[in-house]
Write a protein that holds these residues in place. Structure first.
Motif, short mmCIF file in Angstrom:
data_model
loop_
_atom_site.label_atom_id
_atom_site.label_comp_id
_atom_site.label_asym_id
_atom_site.label_seq_id
_atom_site.Cartn_x
_atom_site.Cartn_y
_atom_site.Cartn_z
N GLY A 107 16.46 -10.91 2.67
CA GLY A 107 15.09 -11.39 3.11
C GLY A 107 14.22 -9.93 2.70
N SER A 108 12.95 -9.91 3.22
CA SER A 108 12.00 -9.05 2.99
C SER A 108 11.39 -8.71 4.56
CB SER A 108 10.96 -9.59 2.02
OG SER A 108 11.53 -10.00 0.71
N LEU A 109 10.94 -7.18 4.30
CA LEU A 109 10.16 -6.86 5.48
C LEU A 109 9.04 -5.75 4.70
CD1 LEU A 109 12.61 -5.47 8.05
CD2 LEU A 109 10.69 -7.12 8.41
N ARG A 110 7.98 -5.60 5.40
CA ARG A 110 6.87 -4.65 5.02
C ARG A 110 6.60 -3.82 6.10
NH1 ARG A 110 0.49 -5.21 3.64
NH2 ARG A 110 0.51 -3.93 1.90
N LEU A 111 6.98 -2.53 5.89
CA LEU A 111 6.64 -1.48 6.92
C LEU A 111 5.47 -0.71 6.56
CD1 LEU A 111 10.17 0.29 6.97
CD2 LEU A 111 9.39 -1.48 8.10
N SER A 112 4.43 -0.45 7.78
CA SER A 112 3.30 0.26 7.68
C SER A 112 3.45 1.46 8.23
CB SER A 112 2.02 -0.71 8.02
OG SER A 112 2.15 -1.71 7.26
N CYS A 113 2.33 2.63 7.89
CA CYS A 113 2.31 3.80 8.65
C CYS A 113 0.96 4.01 8.65
CB CYS A 113 3.24 4.70 8.02
SG CYS A 113 2.81 6.52 8.45
N ILE A 114 0.36 4.31 9.88
CA ILE A 114 -1.06 4.66 9.92
C ILE A 114 -1.41 6.06 10.31
CG2 ILE A 114 -3.28 4.13 11.24
CD1 ILE A 114 -2.47 1.34 11.42
N ALA A 115 -1.89 6.78 9.47
CA ALA A 115 -2.08 8.31 9.84
C ALA A 115 -3.63 8.64 10.69
CB ALA A 115 -1.89 9.10 8.74
N SER A 116 -3.48 9.29 11.52
CA SER A 116 -4.46 9.75 12.43
C SER A 116 -4.66 11.36 12.14
CB SER A 116 -4.49 9.23 13.86
OG SER A 116 -3.41 10.15 14.51
N GLY A 117 -5.94 11.68 12.40
CA GLY A 117 -6.21 12.92 12.29
C GLY A 117 -6.57 13.56 10.69
N ASN A 177 -5.55 5.25 0.56
CA ASN A 177 -6.02 6.46 1.11
C ASN A 177 -7.35 6.08 1.98
OD1 ASN A 177 -4.07 8.11 0.14
ND2 ASN A 177 -5.10 8.52 -1.76
N ALA A 178 -8.14 5.14 1.58
CA ALA A 178 -9.26 4.77 2.41
C ALA A 178 -8.97 4.37 3.87
CB ALA A 178 -10.05 3.82 1.82
N LYS A 179 -7.79 3.70 3.90
CA LYS A 179 -7.46 3.30 5.19
C LYS A 179 -6.42 4.08 5.82
CE LYS A 179 -7.96 -1.56 4.06
NZ LYS A 179 -7.18 -3.05 3.88
N GLY A 180 -6.20 5.17 5.33
CA GLY A 180 -5.20 6.07 5.79
C GLY A 180 -3.96 5.64 6.30
N THR A 181 -3.45 4.84 5.06
CA THR A 181 -1.94 4.00 5.33
C THR A 181 -1.08 3.81 4.30
OG1 THR A 181 -3.39 2.28 6.78
CG2 THR A 181 -1.23 1.60 6.11
N LEU A 182 -0.05 3.87 4.76
CA LEU A 182 1.04 4.00 3.64
C LEU A 182 2.10 2.82 4.18
CD1 LEU A 182 2.89 5.63 1.66
CD2 LEU A 182 4.08 6.53 3.76
N TYR A 183 2.56 2.13 2.84
CA TYR A 183 3.47 0.85 3.16
C TYR A 183 4.87 1.22 2.49
CZ TYR A 183 -1.24 -0.86 3.97
OH TYR A 183 -2.64 -1.06 4.35
N LEU A 184 5.81 0.25 2.78
CA LEU A 184 6.87 0.16 2.21
C LEU A 184 7.30 -1.28 2.15
CD1 LEU A 184 9.30 1.72 0.79
CD2 LEU A 184 10.85 1.53 2.74
#
Length: 124
Positions: A16-26, A74-81
């Motif tokens: 199967g599949s999963l999508r991880l997200s990471c939101i950065a603040s600061g 970068n505009a959303k401050g978000t990283l994905y896997l």
């Protein structure tokens, strides 16, 4: 320094599949090499994938090449896997990570800041 918050983990069957997200603040992520790490029970934390500031260069651990894709907004401050064709051996806590600066180097040696992690469990 800011904060890194992961989401998207869960339980999935092998293949199967999963999508991880990471939101950065600061602090903005646009100035930094970013990456994903994982740690399975009883094992050391290992680098999974990393991506340059402009997303032009990516590097992966051999164990995930061809199955995982790292990306950033970068505009959303978000990283994905994006994790495809997952295997039971992918079961681990996954951590978003920020390098000390813009430089991505081999063996994931420049990372010093981590989120709290999101658990991924793959059943066979």
């Amino acid at each position: 320094q800011g904060q890194l918050v992961e989401s998207g983990g869960g339980s999935v069957e092998a293949g199967g599949s999963l999508r991880l997200s990471c939101i950065a603040s600061g602090d903005s992520i646009s100035n930094y090499c970013m990456g994903w790490f994982r740690q399975a029970p009883g094992k050391e934390r290992e680098g999974v994938a990393q991506i340059s500031t402009d997303a032009a260069t990516t590097n992966y651990a051999d164990s995930v090449k061809g199955r995982f894709t790292i990306s950033r907004d970068n505009a959303k401050g978000t990283l994905y896997l994006q994790m495809n064709n997952v295997k039971p051996e992918d079961t681990a806590m996954y951590y978003c990570a920020r390098a000390y600066n813009a430089l991505c180097v081999e063996n994931f040696r420049t990372f010093g800041y981590y989120g709290q992690g999101t658990q991924v469990t793959v059943s066979s």
